[in-house]
Design an enzyme around this catalytic site. Structure first.
Site, PDB file in Angstrom:
ATOM      1  NE  ARG A 181      -2.289  33.289  78.350  1.00  0.00           N
ATOM      2  CZ  ARG A 181      -2.137  34.326  77.638  1.00  0.00           C
ATOM      3  NH1 ARG A 181      -2.181  35.684  78.276  1.00  0.00           N
ATOM      4  NH2 ARG A 181      -2.476  34.377  76.276  1.00  0.00           N
ATOM      5  CE1 TYR A 220      12.690  25.895  79.494  1.00  0.00           C
ATOM      6  CE2 TYR A 220      10.787  25.346  80.667  1.00  0.00           C
ATOM      7  CZ  TYR A 220      11.751  26.303  80.743  1.00  0.00           C
ATOM      8  OH  TYR A 220      12.209  26.875  81.693  1.00  0.00           O
ATOM      9  CG  ASP A 254       2.864  32.103  71.963  1.00  0.00           C
ATOM     10  OD1 ASP A 254       2.086  32.475  70.876  1.00  0.00           O
ATOM     11  OD2 ASP A 254       3.048  30.952  72.335  1.00  0.00           O
ATOM     12  CD  GLU A 266       7.404  23.327  73.898  1.00  0.00           C
ATOM     13  OE1 GLU A 266       6.811  24.160  72.949  1.00  0.00           O
ATOM     14  OE2 GLU A 266       7.458  23.437  75.167  1.00  0.00           O
ATOM     15  CE1 TYR A 297      13.659  29.670  74.947  1.00  0.00           C
ATOM     16  CE2 TYR A 297      11.728  28.463  74.205  1.00  0.00           C
ATOM     17  CZ  TYR A 297      12.323  29.256  75.223  1.00  0.00           C
ATOM     18  OH  TYR A 297      11.866  29.712  76.292  1.00  0.00           O
ATOM     19  CB  CYS A 356      -0.164  31.403  84.992  1.00  0.00           C
ATOM     20  SG  CYS A 356      -0.553  32.237  83.356  1.00  0.00           S
TER      21      CYS A 356
END
Length: 682
Positions: A321, A61, A266, A104, A175, A350
């Site tokens: 991932r 992001y 997600d 992004e 967001y 992660c």
């Protein structure tokens, strides 16, 4: 080895508006914990993905304005032209390997704490800030919306200036653009609120603004949270999501589909989801647009990937991932080496790195995050200048990784495992509910070792000090793991407990070794990661009555870092577990414990039939202590108990660094550039 023809479809080029991806492998945006403070590290990480064959490689992001600040977490910025120059390093690194570079653009709305910039937080409606107390956020008026659109357009222009091929409009993960879409967060009564047509107006404008800004230089992608999983009161896929795609489906060049609400939805761990678990959501979007669709689902199987494409679920194989666990996953499929894929285990270590504000790490891939800092490559280890004979004692994660990496460097390695099966702690933990994918830690390494002539494995080979010395190895590594403590030492307690001699006290090792367990059992959790919760689930499924006592304020409290916390609470509370929070263990009697509230100090006696202590572990280092000083090294849990990820990293690091001049091992650091002083000297 030639590629298996049944995977050819994965390597077809796909047009995304004015640009073309060389294949269908799409590394979707994911955080690295590096952000704009570690540009070299970030660029090197993305470059490795491109080198590994991902046709599209996205950034994490990227903030478009100082009012989108997540201090102390690491994020990218495109606030000015200097940011664009810095990000051009990443896009160039991606392009060198023939991949498309995507960025992004992000504004978090009420998720932004702005503790670094001290800007006022903005949202479609006035609410409390999501993570910062007692702050609140201001409802955006029409001037604010117009300014936000200008910030986004300016950032898109800078993204094109920095050389990116795909520019994102980010309406996912709760967001700011998604906050306008959701009826839970948008209570406006003007043209941006009410109906889905109005609530999606800002998203339409952002797509159009971005298209106008970048022209035909870049593709425009939308990352959309198709469902925030709050039922009919929230933004649901069947109602709002479907309608949004019907309204806007043909506007962008690509749809990147995610799930909203918690990031755990997600990035759901393998404990609570299967491969391809988001398929039904991607299929909804695909059925309402002619534009390419990408979606994640922790894809590791090439056959599953092919099925997704052939059945028309999506056009790309989205991965975050799996691309971390194996950046060379596409190349391995392309070269006919799909048997060598380092498969993601879905443990979400992660995610914990980003949530802790630390650089990315991975259980399966110990080189992740070390590409620039230590110059580590996931598929290449420099050969040893002088090969030696190694004896590795212990076939758990640290021992297996050390044996593999030492073998790859050209050393002669003998691994002795006391049990009849490799895996160490992984064998036990992969048998817990939902953790079956963790066995991939063992399987990948044992398979790779089986292909090597210079590494031998001996099972059922428990060695004592005399046998180790008689072996005559040039180097000895002790990787004999750890055991769970029985004295109560943990995060909350620093001195051993008073325990009655006849108390039935168990540890996780007893459960794994099939100890007899009464119908009722009490678990005391001062470890706070997955173990106590997973054991509780196993016991509940077996019909035991389970009570859970902890100094923390929830079950498996550290799992909030792996985005599993809410799922664990829901699972165990729905199964009828009895809980007592904020309770520190004081003493253990024959059939009772005394706990003390960590806040009030009030003590309580609680009866038990059996008590399972999940507190901390101690090294199994007896063999090491019996050997002459300096004759062996310890690695992994045998040196200091920690996560499987840390054990693997320890084994890999030892193998990488053995025989290397210590002066060459100082990791590089990203250094701040001192600017000329502008302080008022008067």
């Amino acid at each position: 080895m030639p590629r298996n023809p049944r995977y050819d479809i994965l390597f077809e080029p796909v047009s995304i508006g004015p640009v073309t991806a060389p294949n269908r492998f799409y590394q979707t945006p994911h955080a690295t914990g590096m952000g704009n403070m570690k540009p070299n590290s970030s660029a090197a990480l993305r470059a490795i993905k491109a080198e590994g064959g991902w046709g599209v490689v996205c950034t994490e992001y990227c903030s478009i304005h100082p009012s989108a600040d997540e201090t102390p977490y690491a994020y990218l910025t495109l606030w000015d032209d200097e940011d664009a120059e810095q990000l051009a390093v990443t896009s160039d690194a991606i392009h060198r390997h023939g991949s498309l570079a995507a960025i992004e653009l992000w504004h978090g709305g009420f998720h932004c704490n702005n503790r670094g910039t001290r800007e006022i937080s903005l949202a479609p409606s006035a609410v409390s800030a999501e993570f910062v107390y007692p702050a609140q956020v201001r409802e955006m008026d029409l001037d604010d919306i117009n300014r936000f659109r200008r910030w986004h357009r300016d950032a898109a222009l800078r993204a094109a200036q920095a050389g990116f091929d795909i520019v994102y409009v980010y309406a996912g993960h709760d967001y700011l653009p998604f906050q306008f879409l959701s009826p839970l967060t948008n209570r406006r009564c003007d043209k941006y609120g009410g109906s889905i047509e109005n609530r999606s107006r800002l998203l339409r404008e952002l797509i159009e603004d971005t298209r106008e800004a970048v022209g035909d230089r870049c593709a425009v992608a939308v990352r959309l949270a198709i469902d925030e999983l709050h039922g009919e009161t929230g933004f649901s896929s069947e109602r709002d999501g479907r309608k949004t795609i019907e309204l806007l489906g043909e506007l962008p060049d690509l749809w990147d589909i995610a799930l909203g609400g918690s990031l755990g939805n997600d990035s759901c761990s393998s404990r609570f989801s299967a491969e391809g678990y988001q398929e039904k959501y991607a299929a909804i979007v695909k059925s309402h647009t002619s534009k390419p669709v990408v979606n994640v689902g922790r894809f590791t199987s090439p056959d599953t990937m092919v099925s997704q494409i052939k059945r028309g679920v999506q056009d790309f194989i989205g991965a975050a991932r799996p691309s971390i666990a194996d950046p060379f996953l596409p190349s391995k499929i392309d070269q006919g080496h799909e048997d060598r894929i380092r498969e993601c285990i879905g443990c979400n270590i992660c995610r914990s790195a980003n949530n802790e504000g630390a650089p990315l790490r991975c259980t399966q891939n110990p080189t992740m995050g070390e590409e620039w800092r230590r110059n580590w490559h996931p598929e290449f280890i420099p050969p040893a200048i002088t090969p030696e004979n190694f004896l590795v004692v212990g076939g758990g994660p640290a021992g297996l990784e050390a044996a593999l990496a030492l073998g790859q460097r050209g050393h002669r390695v003998t691994l002795a495992e006391a049990c009849g099966e490799l895996g160490g702690r992984v064998l036990a933990e992969a048998g817990l509910p939902g953790l079956q994918n963790w066995i991939r830690v063992r399987d990948y390494r044992s398979y790779m070792i089986s292909q090597m002539e210079n590494v031998e494995i001996f099972l059922d080979s428990e060695l004592d000090a005399e046998a180790v010395l008689e072996f005559g190895a040039d180097q000895v590594l002790i990787a004999t793991g750890s055991r769970w403590r029985r004295d109560g030492l943990g995060h909350n307690r620093r001195i051993p407990l008073e325990i009655a001699a006849d108390a039935k006290v168990l540890t996780p090792d007893d459960i794994f070794n099939e100890a007899e367990i009464p119908a009722e059992i009490m678990i005391y959790d001062d470890d706070h990661y997955f173990m106590a919760g997973a054991l509780a689930e196993r016991l509940l499924l077996a019909g035991h009555r389970v009570s859970y006592v902890t100094p923390a304020e929830s079950i498996s409290s550290w799992s909030v870092m792996t985005n599993e916390h809410e799922f664990i609470q829901q699972r165990l509370l729905s199964m009828g577990i009895e809980t007592a929070f904020t309770q520190s263990l004081v003493r253990i009697g024959k059939d009772f414990i005394t706990t003390r509230c960590i806040h009030s100090g009030v003590e309580t006696e609680r009866d038990f039939n059996a008590l399972l202590l999940v507190t901390s572990r101690e090294p199994n280092d007896r063999l090491f202590q019996q050997l002459p000083q300096g004759s062996a090294n310890r690695i992994g849990d045998c040196l200091v108990p920690s996560s499987i990820a840390d054990a693997i990293y320890a084994g890999h690091r030892f193998a990488r660094e053995h025989g290397v001049d210590p002066r060459q091992l100082v990791p590089r650091r990203e250094r701040a550039i001192l600017q000329p002083s502008t302080l008022n000297q008067g």
